[in-house]
Design a protein around this motif. Structure first.
Motif, PDB file in Angstrom:
ATOM      1  N   GLY A   1      12.926   0.745 -15.106  1.00  0.00           N
ATOM      2  CA  GLY A   1      13.673  -0.141 -16.149  1.00  0.00           C
ATOM      3  C   GLY A   1      13.388   0.122 -17.815  1.00  0.00           C
ATOM      4  N   GLY A   2      11.972   1.060 -17.694  1.00  0.00           N
ATOM      5  CA  GLY A   2      11.689   1.496 -19.219  1.00  0.00           C
ATOM      6  C   GLY A   2      10.303   1.509 -19.300  1.00  0.00           C
ATOM      7  N   GLY A   3       9.679   0.396 -18.789  1.00  0.00           N
ATOM      8  CA  GLY A   3       8.264   0.428 -18.955  1.00  0.00           C
ATOM      9  C   GLY A   3       7.480   1.351 -18.126  1.00  0.00           C
ATOM     10  N   GLY A   4       7.862   1.765 -16.936  1.00  0.00           N
ATOM     11  CA  GLY A   4       7.093   2.617 -16.217  1.00  0.00           C
ATOM     12  C   GLY A   4       5.918   2.193 -15.394  1.00  0.00           C
ATOM     13  N   PHE A   5       5.903   0.723 -15.634  1.00  0.00           N
ATOM     14  CA  PHE A   5       4.775   0.185 -14.968  1.00  0.00           C
ATOM     15  C   PHE A   5       4.730   0.417 -13.355  1.00  0.00           C
ATOM     16  N   PRO A   6       3.350   0.675 -12.716  1.00  0.00           N
ATOM     17  CA  PRO A   6       3.505   0.884 -11.323  1.00  0.00           C
ATOM     18  C   PRO A   6       3.751  -0.355 -10.507  1.00  0.00           C
ATOM     19  N   THR A   7       5.052   0.106  -9.608  1.00  0.00           N
ATOM     20  CA  THR A   7       5.718  -0.838  -8.862  1.00  0.00           C
ATOM     21  C   THR A   7       4.832  -1.598  -7.862  1.00  0.00           C
ATOM     22  N   GLY A   8       4.097  -0.884  -7.060  1.00  0.00           N
ATOM     23  CA  GLY A   8       3.093  -1.346  -6.302  1.00  0.00           C
ATOM     24  C   GLY A   8       2.001  -2.200  -6.800  1.00  0.00           C
ATOM     25  N   ARG A   9       1.400  -2.083  -7.879  1.00  0.00           N
ATOM     26  CA  ARG A   9       0.552  -2.901  -8.423  1.00  0.00           C
ATOM     27  C   ARG A   9       1.190  -4.131  -8.961  1.00  0.00           C
ATOM     28  N   LYS A  10       2.428  -4.115  -9.348  1.00  0.00           N
ATOM     29  CA  LYS A  10       3.000  -5.550  -9.915  1.00  0.00           C
ATOM     30  C   LYS A  10       3.230  -6.380  -8.514  1.00  0.00           C
TER      31      LYS A  10
ATOM     32  N   GLY B   1       0.899  -1.314   0.026  1.00  0.00           N
ATOM     33  CA  GLY B   1       0.067   0.001   0.017  1.00  0.00           C
ATOM     34  C   GLY B   1       0.915   1.317   0.153  1.00  0.00           C
ATOM     35  N   GLU B   2       1.980   1.349   0.809  1.00  0.00           N
ATOM     36  CA  GLU B   2       2.844   2.525   0.776  1.00  0.00           C
ATOM     37  C   GLU B   2       3.692   2.624  -0.436  1.00  0.00           C
ATOM     38  N   ILE B   3       3.965   1.614  -1.241  1.00  0.00           N
ATOM     39  CA  ILE B   3       4.544   1.729  -2.457  1.00  0.00           C
ATOM     40  C   ILE B   3       3.574   2.113  -3.409  1.00  0.00           C
ATOM     41  N   MET B   4       2.463   1.644  -3.551  1.00  0.00           N
ATOM     42  CA  MET B   4       1.371   2.193  -4.238  1.00  0.00           C
ATOM     43  C   MET B   4       1.008   3.391  -4.324  1.00  0.00           C
ATOM     44  N   LYS B   5       1.055   4.146  -2.861  1.00  0.00           N
ATOM     45  CA  LYS B   5       0.632   5.322  -2.564  1.00  0.00           C
ATOM     46  C   LYS B   5       1.705   6.178  -2.959  1.00  0.00           C
ATOM     47  N   SER B   6       2.922   5.799  -3.086  1.00  0.00           N
ATOM     48  CA  SER B   6       4.244   6.782  -3.403  1.00  0.00           C
ATOM     49  C   SER B   6       4.126   6.977  -5.038  1.00  0.00           C
ATOM     50  N   GLY B   7       3.365   6.043  -5.641  1.00  0.00           N
ATOM     51  CA  GLY B   7       3.584   6.131  -7.199  1.00  0.00           C
ATOM     52  C   GLY B   7       4.646   5.808  -7.775  1.00  0.00           C
ATOM     53  N   LEU B   8       5.347   4.916  -7.413  1.00  0.00           N
ATOM     54  CA  LEU B   8       6.887   4.673  -7.824  1.00  0.00           C
ATOM     55  C   LEU B   8       6.545   3.726  -9.025  1.00  0.00           C
TER      56      LEU B   8
END
Length: 636
Positions: free
Chosen positions: A200-209, A189-196
């Motif tokens: 590596g190139g694709g820019g996919f949301p880390t928290g969602r992964k 949840g914290e990583i998702m809130k951060s918007g990180l």
């Protein structure tokens, strides 16, 4: 020291901060500076400091050690790689460039003993009025002024092979917080809130992964750090692994805790021996300290890390190809779905994150999501590291907030174009990125803005091109790279990149037609749409963006047979100056196609219809009688 609990770790960190030496001599020992002789500089400092009695390691039992002595510290990359070897004297932040072993005694005498600055070794610039501007302090240097060093916070500041130095800067406190205060869902949840987003190139949301992998039920899960940095001219991840390996490890362990994994891999190319060495040392030290392995900090959480050295295939930067390589198979992509978060390494749920992505995680956990979102833009929070290269004054490793413009990045941080030349374009995103012209200099550097312009963020390679650069040749160069790195599994990429390269070669050879140009664009679109993996889908980007923004230059090559930048050799002509020709006949004898004719006392002549532009005559003539003339629109 082995930490059994969080309290043990915090107490030890508190003691380190009390003992921390403020006066330090930092010598960059990254790959770039080592290649320029940094190791000899470091050894010379050790000799001189010991001789002068200034080596703090010899006097730690004295109360005045911190006041009168200096700690000599090897560090990771400091940034401006072309000015190495670099030395910084703390706490004042005095930085010295291109330091040689013979400069060391002067630095010790003037700076360490007297507190004065050796101005001949500091960053400087000649102003238009002839005055010389010096920037002896790092904080005042224009190269650093607009940088925000979050992920590079320790690079160039700590000894990467000393765990205590990482701990003294709150190292592993984020892991301790995660294991003792937060559930895996809290971490995600914290990583998702951060918007990180993935760096590596694709820019996919880390928290969602992470969330996807967390939701999958499995008896075994894995996390992988992707350190397979294969872009030409890119070195961000290498510098991070060399300069702050524990930050990468800490981020990897936190990712493992979040998704329910107990085993992680760091996939790093074997061409990075120093990064591999320092990662191995960091892993060994973390195990000995109880920060890896069984029952970490007494919480019952277990986590192991292994290093897998890749053979250097660019395609192994793609997730499924990387997984295949770790499994001992040939590095070739597989269709998705299933995605690695569902079925990855050894058929188990797997999360793969870039080096820079993972190095951001500890700081986000410690300082909070809102702190991280205070940098960058709403849709691209945080910062981004770039390998700034090409025809720019200040080349090196930079970290800037998302949303900075290309103009600020190139002209303020990078110092502008070398030798007073005119800016022409910037290739951003490496061989999979796009080539953007001067009209985009005020474009914000974030995922969405770059995508709208036809480029991608990529892992962070940024090559600046000046007026002497041939755009068609740039497209040919990058296509040559991606074509050779194609694994060959899917037809669109295997055959399409080959056809595009052949057409680009025809264009620079002056043999293409307008039909070839149309076919190039059509092929690029097909390869982009039909390829299996990211390599093939993004390989046409340099072609498509150069056709979009520099079509006139393609027309010049194809229709007028001229190269405006005077780079493509097929667009030049060789002529013999009759006044300088001594009729020796050397040019005719070396000509491979016998296109030069003449006789004694009569100047020789080159048949332009037969000449293949090889330049053999130019090299052979001892009288400088061969003249190179570049075709122009008026004489094409």
């Amino acid at each position: 020291m082995r930490f059994a609990t969080r309290s043990d770790l915090e107490e030890y960190i508190g003691s380190l901060k009390k003992q921390q030496q403020k006066q330090r001599v930092l010598v960059c020992m990254g790959t770039g500076c080592l290649a320029k002789g940094a190791e000899a500089v470091y050894r010379r400092f050790a000799e001189v400091l010991a001789r002068e009695g200034l080596d703090v390691s010899l006097v730690l039992d004295r109360e005045d050690a911190a006041e009168q002595h200096f700690a000599l510290c090897p560090t990771g990359c400091m940034g401006i790689c072309e000015t190495g070897p670099r030395v910084r004297v703390e706490p004042h932040g005095i930085q010295y460039l291109r330091v040689r072993p013979e400069d060391v005694e002067e630095i010790v005498e003037e700076t360490l003993k007297k507190g004065s600055i050796v101005y001949r070794l500091v960053q400087s610039e000649v102003l238009p009025d002839g005055r010389v501007q010096h920037w002896p302090l790092m904080k005042d240097d224009p190269f650093y002024r607009k940088q925000v060093r979050l992920v590079l916070r320790n690079c160039g500041t700590i000894d990467p092979e000393n765990l205590d130095e990482y701990l003294a800067r709150d190292g592993y406190l984020a892991l301790a917080k995660v294991l003792t205060e937060m559930t895996p869902e809290d971490v995600i949840g914290e990583i998702m809130k951060s918007g990180l987003r993935g760096r590596g190139g694709g820019g996919f949301p880390t928290g969602r992964k992470w969330q996807f992998a967390r939701m999958v039920k499995a008896d075994k899960k894995y996390v992988i750090c992707n350190g397979d940095e294969g872009d030409p001219g890119a070195f961000m991840n290498r510098c991070l692994m060399e300069g702050d390996p524990h930050a990468v490890l800490e981020g990897l362990v936190i990712a493992g805790y979040a998704i329910g994994a107990q085993e992680g891999y760091i996939y790093v190319r074997a061409e990075y021996p120093l990064a591999v060495k320092r990662l191995r040392k960091a892993i060994q030290d973390a195990y000995q300290a109880g920060l890896l392995g069984e029952n970490i900090l007494g919480t019952g959480f277990c986590f192991d890390i292994r290093i897998k050295e890749g053979a250097g295939a660019f395609v192994c930067g793609e997730e499924t190809a990387l997984i295949a390589s770790i499994e001992g198979k040939r590095g070739m992509p597989n269709p998705r779905p299933p995605y690695p978060a569902q079925k990855g390494l050894f058929g188990k749920p797997t999360v793969i994150n870039n080096v820079e992505t993972l190095a951001n995680v500890p700081a986000i956990i410690l300082h909070g999501a809102e702190w991280f979102r205070s940098f960058g833009t709403a849709t691209s929070p945080g910062t981004k590291t770039f390998a700034l290269t090409g025809k720019v004054k200040n080349t090196g490793l930079v970290e800037v907030p998302m949303g900075i413009t290309l103009r600020e990045l190139i002209f303020d941080v990078g110092g502008g174009i070398q030798n007073g030349k005119r800016f022409k374009a910037v290739q951003i995103g490496g061989p999979s990125g796009g080539c953007l012209p001067e009209a985009f200099l005020d474009l914000p550097v974030d995922y969405d803005s770059l995508c709208s312009a036809g480029a991608i963020m990529g892992s962070g390679g940024l090559v600046v091109l000046d007026e002497d650069t041939c755009i068609v040749e740039v497209a040919r160069f990058f296509m040559s790279f991606t074509q050779s790195e194609s694994c060959g599994k899917c037809v669109p990429c295997r055959e399409g990149t080959k056809h595009m390269l052949n057409i680009l070669q025809k264009i620079v050879d002056g043999k293409a037609t307008l039909e070839d140009l149309a076919l190039l664009e059509e092929t690029a679109l097909v390869v982009k749409d039909a390829s299996l993996c990211g390599l093939g889908k993004t390989a046409p980007n340099p072609v498509l963006t150069t056709l979009r923004y520099f079509r006139d230059e393609y027309i010049d090559h194809v229709v007028h047979r001229i190269c405006p930048a005077q780079v493509c050799q097929a667009m030049r002509e060789f002529w013999i100056d009759p006044e300088k020709c001594r009729t020796c006949g050397k040019c005719a004898r070396v000509c491979p196609v016998s296109c030069i004719s003449g006789r004694p006392k009569v100047p020789y002549v080159i048949d332009q219809a037969k000449c293949i532009k090889c330049g053999s005559c130019f090299e052979a003539c001892p009288f400088d009688a061969i003249v190179i003339k570049w075709r122009r629109k008026g004489n094409a």
